[in-house]
Design an enzyme around this catalytic site. Structure first.
Site, PDB file in Angstrom:
ATOM      1  N   ASP A  12      16.095  23.412  26.838  1.00  0.00           N
ATOM      2  CA  ASP A  12      16.458  23.066  28.214  1.00  0.00           C
ATOM      3  C   ASP A  12      17.959  23.290  28.341  1.00  0.00           C
ATOM      4  OD1 ASP A  12      13.905  22.327  28.917  1.00  0.00           O
ATOM      5  OD2 ASP A  12      14.197  20.226  28.418  1.00  0.00           O
ATOM      6  N   ASP A 131       4.978  20.162  35.756  1.00  0.00           N
ATOM      7  CA  ASP A 131       5.527  18.860  35.384  1.00  0.00           C
ATOM      8  C   ASP A 131       4.687  17.796  36.073  1.00  0.00           C
ATOM      9  OD1 ASP A 131       7.524  20.170  33.990  1.00  0.00           O
ATOM     10  OD2 ASP A 131       8.934  20.117  35.660  1.00  0.00           O
TER      11      ASP A 131
END
Length: 271
Positions: A12, A131
């Site tokens: 990330d 998500d």
């Protein structure tokens, strides 16, 4: 012959640095993206996932230079996501060295991007990232348009979030997964927002539900704290790949150790 399961470190990235948080907040630095990519390649990772986690919320394009330099360092399949909005964006990332691209916010806002990308580049290049966060209800009747699962003594469904976990959409994650598969997505990167960064294990109910209902590979993400959690997501969650960050970034469990643990319980690994 059965396919081997995959171990995938996730990077990330924001402002060129790898970060890791808990449930998508409280981010802390985890190192240089290019150095970590090369390190994981040497350690025997099966693939890498590179997510520019603030590109969509900042409404900017992905850091193309960082993708190019990272691509020069790795010799394993490499997926890139964050801020991709058009077919031209996808083309640019693939030309920069990525093998696949990941769509999340853009896919929700413009679902036609999935079939357009799949038609030009092939479904194998199009990964849809979902998500998902639990929404608890007292009774399945209170969420009649969603896929409700009984978990222990409770009922829940999973809601899709976009913009790096900042924005709820009202969409049912399982139904959205089925939709993107029909549209041409060749793989699902499934992240449990409830489990992300907790190191308490994956959301096995979520992963198993996706694996049972969809015919494309499922990459499980969110919650890995030790090799047993990865074993569980393969054996119980039926995931095709395990994505993790914290345990690899801070060298708590190196990739060879994780693969050996999986291999010992009969999970096929590329050692």
């Amino acid at each position: 012959m059965p396919l081997t399961k995959r171990i995938i470190p996730c990077l990330d990235v924001t402002k060129g640095r790898v970060v890791k948080g808990t449930r998508f907040i409280n981010l802390r630095d985890a190192g240089d993206a290019i150095e970590l990519s090369a390190f994981y390649d040497e350690q025997g990772a099966d693939e890498l996932v590179f997510l520019d986690i603030t590109a969509s919320s900042d409404k900017r394009k992905i850091l193309i230079d960082l993708v190019e330099r990272t691509g020069e360092q790795v010799f394993i399949p490499f997926t890139v996501g964050g801020g991709l909005r058009t077919v031209e964006d996808i083309k640019e990332i693939l030309r920069a060295g990525a093998d696949k691209i990941s769509l999340n916010t853009a896919a929700v806002q413009n679902p036609k991007l999935i079939p357009e990308g799949a038609k030009i580049f092939g479904s194998q290049c199009i990964v849809t990232a979902i998500d998902a966060k639990r929404v608890y209800v007292d009774s399945p009747k209170l969420a009649k348009d969603n896929i409700v699962i009984k978990v222990g003594n409770n009922y829940c469904w999973w809601e899709v979030y976009i913009n790096g976990g900042r924005t709820p959409t009202g969409k049912d994650a399982i139904l959205w997964g089925e939709e993107v598969t029909k549209l041409g997505s060749g793989e699902i990167l499934l992240t449990s927002m409830d489990c992300d960064g907790t190191k308490n294990g994956y959301d096995l109910e979520l992963t198993k539900t996706f694996s049972d209902r969809l015919d494309v590979p499922i990459i499980a993400s969110g919650g890995a704290g030790d090799p047993n959690h990865i074993i569980d997501v393969f054996k119980i969650g039926k995931a095709d790949a395990s994505l993790a960050a914290s345990i690899f970034h801070y060298n708590e469990y190196p990739i060879p150790i994780v693969k050996e643990a999986c291999n010992k319980v009969g999970i096929l690994m590329r050692l």
